[in-house]
Design a protein around this motif. Structure first.
Motif, PDB file in Angstrom:
ATOM      1  N   THR A 179       0.881  -0.913   0.047  1.00 44.35           N
ATOM      2  CA  THR A 179       0.430   0.273  -0.092  1.00 44.35           C
ATOM      3  C   THR A 179       0.809   1.253  -0.010  1.00 44.35           C
ATOM      4  O   THR A 179       0.442   2.306  -0.621  1.00 44.35           O
ATOM      5  N   LEU A 180       1.833   1.315   1.393  1.00 50.47           N
ATOM      6  CA  LEU A 180       2.974   2.242   0.363  1.00 50.47           C
ATOM      7  C   LEU A 180       3.617   2.426  -0.295  1.00 50.47           C
ATOM      8  O   LEU A 180       3.831   3.575  -0.771  1.00 50.47           O
ATOM      9  N   ARG A 181       4.027   1.983  -1.353  1.00 47.25           N
ATOM     10  CA  ARG A 181       4.455   1.750  -2.336  1.00 47.25           C
ATOM     11  C   ARG A 181       3.352   2.305  -3.592  1.00 47.25           C
ATOM     12  O   ARG A 181       3.847   3.298  -4.602  1.00 47.25           O
ATOM     13  N   GLN A 182       1.930   2.017  -2.873  1.00 47.09           N
ATOM     14  CA  GLN A 182       1.375   2.763  -4.095  1.00 47.09           C
ATOM     15  C   GLN A 182       1.096   3.731  -4.699  1.00 47.09           C
ATOM     16  O   GLN A 182       0.774   4.461  -4.884  1.00 47.09           O
ATOM     17  N   CYS A 183       1.242   3.871  -2.633  1.00 47.12           N
ATOM     18  CA  CYS A 183       1.006   6.387  -2.321  1.00 47.12           C
ATOM     19  C   CYS A 183       2.152   6.638  -3.750  1.00 47.12           C
ATOM     20  O   CYS A 183       1.902   7.756  -3.581  1.00 47.12           O
ATOM     21  N   LEU A 184       3.393   5.624  -2.323  1.00 45.80           N
ATOM     22  CA  LEU A 184       4.800   7.122  -3.239  1.00 45.80           C
ATOM     23  C   LEU A 184       4.975   6.503  -4.996  1.00 45.80           C
ATOM     24  O   LEU A 184       5.602   7.987  -5.647  1.00 45.80           O
ATOM     25  N   ALA A 185       4.250   6.042  -5.520  1.00 43.11           N
ATOM     26  CA  ALA A 185       3.817   5.357  -6.759  1.00 43.11           C
ATOM     27  C   ALA A 185       3.079   6.316  -7.621  1.00 43.11           C
ATOM     28  O   ALA A 185       3.407   6.721  -8.738  1.00 43.11           O
ATOM     29  N   THR A 186       2.253   7.353  -6.860  1.00 44.95           N
ATOM     30  CA  THR A 186       1.585   8.717  -7.156  1.00 44.95           C
ATOM     31  C   THR A 186       2.021   9.803  -7.333  1.00 44.95           C
ATOM     32  O   THR A 186       2.931  10.142  -7.026  1.00 44.95           O
ATOM     33  N   SER A 187       1.498  10.275  -8.438  1.00 41.62           N
ATOM     34  CA  SER A 187       2.254  11.939  -8.672  1.00 41.62           C
ATOM     35  C   SER A 187       2.289  12.378  -7.426  1.00 41.62           C
ATOM     36  O   SER A 187       1.355  13.243  -6.399  1.00 41.62           O
ATOM     37  N   PRO A 188       3.868  12.929  -7.413  1.00 42.05           N
ATOM     38  CA  PRO A 188       4.322  14.126  -5.958  1.00 42.05           C
ATOM     39  C   PRO A 188       2.926  15.160  -6.232  1.00 42.05           C
ATOM     40  O   PRO A 188       2.316  15.355  -4.701  1.00 42.05           O
ATOM     41  N   TRP A 189       2.757  16.228  -7.141  1.00 47.62           N
ATOM     42  CA  TRP A 189       2.217  17.169  -7.460  1.00 47.62           C
ATOM     43  C   TRP A 189       0.397  17.077  -7.279  1.00 47.62           C
ATOM     44  O   TRP A 189      -0.596  17.512  -6.259  1.00 47.62           O
ATOM     45  N   ALA A 190      -0.122  15.996  -7.832  1.00 45.30           N
ATOM     46  CA  ALA A 190      -1.766  15.511  -7.333  1.00 45.30           C
ATOM     47  C   ALA A 190      -2.211  14.815  -6.046  1.00 45.30           C
ATOM     48  O   ALA A 190      -2.456  15.225  -5.229  1.00 45.30           O
ATOM     49  N   VAL A 191      -0.469  14.795  -5.050  1.00 42.78           N
ATOM     50  CA  VAL A 191      -0.634  14.399  -4.096  1.00 42.78           C
ATOM     51  C   VAL A 191      -1.325  15.543  -3.404  1.00 42.78           C
ATOM     52  O   VAL A 191      -1.786  15.942  -1.789  1.00 42.78           O
ATOM     53  N   ARG A 192      -0.599  16.656  -3.468  1.00 37.53           N
ATOM     54  CA  ARG A 192      -0.047  18.430  -2.473  1.00 37.53           C
ATOM     55  C   ARG A 192      -1.521  18.715  -3.011  1.00 37.53           C
ATOM     56  O   ARG A 192      -2.659  19.209  -2.184  1.00 37.53           O
ATOM     57  N   GLN A 193      -1.954  18.875  -4.148  1.00 42.66           N
ATOM     58  CA  GLN A 193      -3.150  19.268  -5.002  1.00 42.66           C
ATOM     59  C   GLN A 193      -4.707  18.298  -3.599  1.00 42.66           C
ATOM     60  O   GLN A 193      -6.099  19.427  -3.528  1.00 42.66           O
TER      61      GLN A 193
END
Length: 272
Positions: A179-193
């Motif tokens: 689950t952590l690896r799924q989260c880390l694979a997401t665009s950092p910009w998308a996460v912030r927004q």
């Protein structure tokens, strides 16, 4: 599989089985892979299961814009129209639940049979003068600042709380790492927004307008979306909502409590 939204963004989705369609809308930071324990269960019971990768997530494009809830709802509508789905069961987790609510507010329920809001970020998280039940803004802003400062550290610190393993939930270290690896694979910009948009959106005026059968599922140990701020209030706002509160369940109940969640969802489908 892929389709293109009206603004030219190419989004990925997965489509399995035949029968009445279920569309799964993932949490922020996660993608269609999060539904590993739901999709086979429902396909084997005669349902068509479709899972969307939100923009910036999974295999979808990573544009610089469109991480607000209205665009997320419009992307969901574009998928439903692309596949010409009818009598859909929408299943949204966390931010996905908020996007399901916005879909109904913006696009209506003509194509929708019922909705499931799991660990949903509803109705309004940030504490304000007219929302005293919300989470204090200083706490939200501090968490967002920590996320910006060191995203991997923030995620690693949240991992155990996400599944509430400290309360005895049997979730393996390998599952937590996956689950952590799924989260880390997401665009950092998308996460912030996404994180900023979901905590500051007020759904209180539109939730009472939901008329399709609705099931709300939430854990009473949810650290990410405290149940007294979210699900309990949401259940009071949506007319006739079926409400399930799981003792000792955290935000990741789709894994930690998957058998109960799947069976409650199956019973909800059968009852309608």
């Amino acid at each position: 599989m892929f389709f293109t939204t009206p603004d030219g963004t190419r989004l990925a989705y997965e489509d399995y089985g035949q029968g009445q369609p279920m569309v799964f809308v993932a949490s922020s930071m996660l993608c269609s892979d999060m539904w590993e324990y739901q999709i086979p269960f429902f396909v084997e019971r005669g349902h068509r299961c479709i899972a969307l990768d939100r923009r910036g997530h999974g295999r979808s494009d990573r544009p610089s814009n469109g991480y607000d809830l209205d665009t997320g709802a419009d992307d969901l509508a574009a998928l439903i129209e692309h596949l010409d789905l009818r009598e859909v069961t929408l299943v949204g987790h966390s931010m996905g639940g908020a996007e399901v609510a916005r879909y109904l507010a913006r696009h209506g329920d003509a194509r929708i049979a019922r909705v499931v809001l799991a660990s949903a970020m509803l109705p309004f998280l940030r504490q304000t003068d007219d929302n005293p039940e919300g989470v204090p803004g200083a706490l939200l802003d501090a968490s967002l600042a920590e996320l910006d400062a060191d995203r991997p550290k923030w995620l690693a610190r949240q991992a155990q709380a996400f599944f509430a393993t400290h309360l005895g939930n049997d979730v393996s270290p390998a599952q937590i790492d996956f689950t952590l690896r799924q989260c880390l694979a997401t665009s950092p910009w998308a996460v912030r927004q996404c994180q900023r948009n979901v905590v500051d959106f007020d759904h209180r005026a539109t939730l009472p307008e939901i008329r399709v059968p609705t099931m709300i599922v939430h854990g009473d140990a949810d650290f990410s979306a405290p149940v007294d701020v979210t699900a309990r209030r949401t259940a009071k706002l949506i007319p006739g909502a079926v409400y399930h509160e799981y003792p000792a369940a955290g935000h990741g109940l789709f894994v930690s409590h998957r058998d109960r969640f799947n069976n409650d969802l199956l019973a909800f489908l059968s009852a309608q």
